[in-house]
Design a protein around this motif. Structure first.
Motif: not given
Length: 634
Positions: A108, A111-112
């Motif tokens: 996460t 990806t962010s």
């Protein structure tokens, strides 16, 4: 339909040697001779309470020339390069849930930040679930732990890369066919490893026609992937396995005059209350309150002290976090709890006077069930990946994956208008609460209990049985009870009067202490007795060192008692088994057993838990019979 299946479900009956069968498979088909490039390592995932048992079975049952190198991956770190050097790696569902959280957080954040996920970094961070980490064989023990495919445990194990995949469980389907979808998804059996396809093709219950076709499809699938054998199965008219004999004996206990008077007083009051509701036609409305009355009668059959206070609500002191959680409950939930006439555990359906409350939904549970819900090591699918095992999803409403459990004391404390100064809490109660977290406090509590100790007809009968066994066969003994206070009272009697060595196994003990207790009982000749809480020790354990079982109090569901007995009645048992059921004569206990026997055939024929739960829900005729105002044939 042609299935490609590298593995399957071993669903043998409890005690038929699923662990030994799996160890034999490891030895017969080891990864050393594999040419697929998956290495040699077998990964075993099990509840925390069973990890040491796996290690012990491998060490004791494998011949020296074929020894397997075992690594225990629990509360310790290791790289995949280290793990792959071992033949067997043992880890827990909770450990993998924690690793899954780390992997999910890493992906996460990457990806962010619009960064490429680095597989090398991920594999170092997650030695089991990393994309470049692989095993020869992965085995899920108590595989029903992943029946909820949305749980972190299920998601974690489904991310493991392995050539062969196996599920071990005595109850592959507990509530409905959909639960099998999670196991099939883990096994990667096409086309049904797609959960949505499984639910649509097999797990659907939208109408009878679909259900009938789905059941036929399910039977065809299970015929290919499930091996399930029971203790009474035969081949060519002969039993599949020769187990030692099992004898079940009912030992009736008779009250002394004081206990008789005390019990009859309770029963008279209970009958008056029940008849009032019966005449008004409100038995169903007051069902929980009636179960509490029956609970008090059951406790009085064992020892008068069990009814002095709400003993089974014992836990750690109320901390600030619990108070904050209690304060976060919504007004409608608070009013629902405050307005409840009495409480029934949402899992076992037994009465409980001081429940543990799920936040935020407000569902309530008894102490034993709440411990299993909060601990991934207790065969739990709802504990969701916090390393402390406290985040979970409520098993009743399934609404919130961030649910937590608080005690009834935590709920009541911020709502007390003023401190009651004219009534001091019972001294024994206070000492017992403190004893949970401190050895010194525990010694003080047991010392106080010795000072006020009184016998009861049932405790005396139990001690007589123990004494008789030790004077004749000197066999080891397991004693089961639903109430840990009764186990405390027995501990005093056995230690002080019989002068016998004993140990304990209950839900207040952490995994390390539980395992130490099992080792001590199995390996120490002087330890003749182990006291076991029924809900903490009725599944998964191997206690063939004992051949005498004493069940102090009957449970609503005979299936739970059968699981407890199967801790000894299993492969590896070298003696005939004797099961003693202690029942107080002409009381509610005799009537509970009569209801058990009437419905036992339903339990015996059921694969899962739905029917088991229906046993817990009593009809009006059953309640009337238990209160002594009806007969068992109604």
């Amino acid at each position: 339909m042609e299935l490609k299946c590298n593995g399957g479900i071993l669903g043998d009956d409890m005690g038929l040697g699923k662990t030994l069968s799996t160890i034999s498979l490891m030895l017969a088909r080891d990864g050393q001779r594999s040419s697929e490039g998956y290495g040699k390592t077998n990964l075993v995932v099990a509840p925390v309470s069973l990890l040491q048992q796996w290690k012990r079975e491998i060490e004791e049952k494998v011949l020296p020339d074929h020894k397997l190198r075992v690594y225990m991956l629990h509360n310790r770190k290791a790289s995949f390069a280290e793990l792959r050097q071992y033949d067997v790696v043992l880890t827990s569902y909770g450990m993998l849930s924690s690793e899954f959280n780390k992997m999910d957080k890493y992906i996460t954040e990457a990806t962010s930040a619009f960064q490429v996920v680095n597989n090398d970094d991920l594999s170092r961070l997650c030695p089991v679930l990393g994309p470049d980490n692989y095993f020869y064989r992965v085995i899920l023990d108590e595989a029903h732990c992943i029946k909820n495919h949305k749980s972190k445990s299920a998601k974690a194990v489904c991310n493991i890369t392995a050539l062969y995949r196996w599920c071990l469980t005595g109850t592959p389907m507990q509530n409905n066919p959909r639960e099998l979808g999670s196991l099939v998804h883990f096994l990667r059996i096409k086309p049904y490893c797609d959960i949505e396809m499984f639910i649509k093709g097999i797990g659907s219950r939208s109408n009878r026609a679909v259900t009938k076709n789905a059941m036929m499809e399910l039977q065809n699938l299970l015929r290919d992937i499930l091996l399930r054998r029971k203790k009474d199965d035969t081949i060519d008219g002969r039993p599949i396995i020769e187990l030692k004999g099992k004898t079940e004996v009912v030992d009736h206990v008779v009250f002394d005059p004081d206990e008789q008077e005390y019990y009859q007083s309770l029963q008279r009051d209970s009958k008056v209350e029940f008849n009032k509701y019966l005449r008004a036609g409100t038995v169903g409305k007051h069902y929980a309150a009636l179960l509490v009355l029956i609970l008090r009668l059951r406790q009085a059959c064992c020892h008068p002290y069990l009814h002095i206070a709400d003993w089974e609500s014992v836990g750690s002191a109320v901390d600030d976090n619990s108070l904050a959680l209690a304060g976060s409950l919504t007004p409608d939930v608070i009013e629902g709890i405050k307005g409840a006439e009495a409480f029934v555990c949402s899992v076992c359906l037994d009465a409980v006077e001081s429940p543990f409350i799920m936040v935020p939904c407000g569902d309530y549970f008894c102490k034993g069930c709440s411990e299993r819900l909060a601990d991934p090591g207790h065969n739990n699918t709802n504990a969701e990946g916090d390393e402390d095992g406290t985040r979970m999803k409520c098993p009743t409403c399934q609404r919130d994956e961030n649910s937590k459990v608080i005690s009834y004391d935590a709920f009541k404390k911020p709502r007390r208008r003023q401190k009651v100064t004219n009534i001091e809490p019972h001294t024994l109660m206070k000492l017992r609460k403190k004893a949970v977290n401190s050895e010194r406090a525990h010694r003080r509590y047991m010392g106080y209990l010795r000072g006020i100790w009184l016998p009861s007809a049932k405790v005396t009968k139990c001690c007589q049985l123990i004494s008789s066994i030790q004077k004749t066969t000197q066999e080891k003994i397991i004693i089961f009870s639903q109430w840990t206070l009764l186990l405390d009272l027995l501990e005093v009697a056995i230690s002080d009067q019989l002068r016998l060595g004993l140990c304990r196994y209950d839900g207040n003990m952490n995994a390390t202490k539980r395992d130490q207790a099992l080792h001590k009982f199995i390996d120490t000749p002087e330890i003749k007795v182990i006291l076991v809480s029924l809900k903490a020790g009725n599944a998964g354990l191997n206690l063939t060192a004992a051949s005498q079982v004493i069940i102090m109090d009957p449970f609503w569901n005979p299936f739970v008692e059968n699981q407890a007995i199967d801790r000894t009645y299993r492969i590896g048992q070298q003696r005939d088994i004797t099961v003693h059921r202690l029942l107080t004569q002409d009381t509610v206990e005799d009537r509970i057993v009569a209801i058990q026997n009437r419905k036992r055939v339903i339990i015996d024929s059921a694969l899962g838990d739905d029917v088991s739960k229906s046993i817990g829900r009593l009809g009006t005729n059953d309640l009337a019979y238990l209160f002594g105002v009806g007969n068992k044939d109604n």
